[in-house]
Design a protein around this motif. Sequence first.
Motif, PDB file in Angstrom:
ATOM      1  N   ASP A 184       1.179  -1.436  -0.004  1.00  0.00           N
ATOM      2  CA  ASP A 184      -0.030   0.557  -0.142  1.00  0.00           C
ATOM      3  C   ASP A 184       1.047   1.425   0.237  1.00  0.00           C
ATOM      4  O   ASP A 184      -0.036   2.462  -0.628  1.00  0.00           O
ATOM      5  CB  ASP A 184      -1.036   0.110   0.985  1.00  0.00           C
ATOM      6  CG  ASP A 184      -1.468  -1.064   1.169  1.00  0.00           C
ATOM      7  OD1 ASP A 184      -2.179  -1.603   0.177  1.00  0.00           O
ATOM      8  OD2 ASP A 184      -2.264  -1.025   2.535  1.00  0.00           O
ATOM      9  N   ALA A 185       2.152   1.104   0.389  1.00  0.00           N
ATOM     10  CA  ALA A 185       2.946   2.717   0.400  1.00  0.00           C
ATOM     11  C   ALA A 185       4.270   2.554  -0.277  1.00  0.00           C
ATOM     12  O   ALA A 185       4.085   3.440  -0.418  1.00  0.00           O
ATOM     13  CB  ALA A 185       4.085   2.337   1.900  1.00  0.00           C
ATOM     14  N   GLY A 186       4.217   1.670  -0.887  1.00  0.00           N
ATOM     15  CA  GLY A 186       4.800   0.737  -2.663  1.00  0.00           C
ATOM     16  C   GLY A 186       6.269   1.343  -2.035  1.00  0.00           C
ATOM     17  O   GLY A 186       6.399   1.362  -3.482  1.00  0.00           O
ATOM     18  N   THR A 187       6.378   0.569  -1.498  1.00  0.00           N
ATOM     19  CA  THR A 187       7.239   0.448  -0.604  1.00  0.00           C
ATOM     20  C   THR A 187       8.062  -0.943  -1.381  1.00  0.00           C
ATOM     21  O   THR A 187       9.193  -1.537  -0.616  1.00  0.00           O
ATOM     22  CB  THR A 187       8.532   0.556   0.190  1.00  0.00           C
ATOM     23  OG1 THR A 187       6.762  -0.155   1.285  1.00  0.00           O
ATOM     24  CG2 THR A 187       8.598   1.820   0.628  1.00  0.00           C
ATOM     25  N   VAL A 188       7.533  -2.242  -2.053  1.00  0.00           N
ATOM     26  CA  VAL A 188       7.962  -3.164  -2.366  1.00  0.00           C
ATOM     27  C   VAL A 188       6.923  -3.193  -3.694  1.00  0.00           C
ATOM     28  O   VAL A 188       6.275  -2.581  -4.480  1.00  0.00           O
ATOM     29  CB  VAL A 188       7.226  -4.164  -1.769  1.00  0.00           C
ATOM     30  CG1 VAL A 188       5.882  -4.170  -1.839  1.00  0.00           C
ATOM     31  CG2 VAL A 188       7.603  -5.436  -1.962  1.00  0.00           C
TER      32      VAL A 188
END
Length: 220
Positions: A184-188
């Motif tokens: 959701d945070a866009g870190t993967v």
Amino acid sequence: MENTLDQEVTPSRDVSTSMDKKESTHKSASKKTKISALLEDASSRSNSFAPEPIILNSDERPVILFSDDVEQVPTHYLELPELRGYVQCNGPECPLCLAGKKQSTRILVPAFDLQTKKVGVLSMTDNRSPTSLLPQLAPFFENPEPAVAFITRENQKFYVETASLKPGIYGGEREILAFSNAMDAGTVELAAIYPTYSNKELQGFPSIHEVLSLKGLIGG
């Protein structure tokens, strides 16, 4: 060697003035921030993920599917002296496409691997044949209750057996939550399981360079 101090100090200016200016310049390069922002940034880095592929073979691999959010990534499979495996396609000007290397789309699905106790990535084609993986996993995305998929691969055929998650068996709730938050945070990025190369790097592979040269697409 040039004397950089001589460049800063001119005969018409006092040395102390120059040093004051140097100190002032150093101070202006600093950046004010809130401690909460630093802690948030550190937390973001610690929660980032580098996903790994879940390798399927003739041994059963038990996994739990927990999300129907998938990624589709165009790839090329290479068998070169320099490189063997999947790499990401670079789009319209991709040297691998221009060299005639077949492009295929891989569908990437996150799953909790009960063997490694980590969230990994299942990679599959969009083939809809009965022995391909995608259609056999479809029921898991429709089932609200966690279930275990026991996956076996024999050459290009896949076999999937199902079992409910027994009470008392850890189902990766912590890892799944952390991974979902990172998504959701866009870190993967699931596609990170496949390496990327610049067009220049791909052109640098001797066999690719030779084909592109034969086609007159680049200089010899």
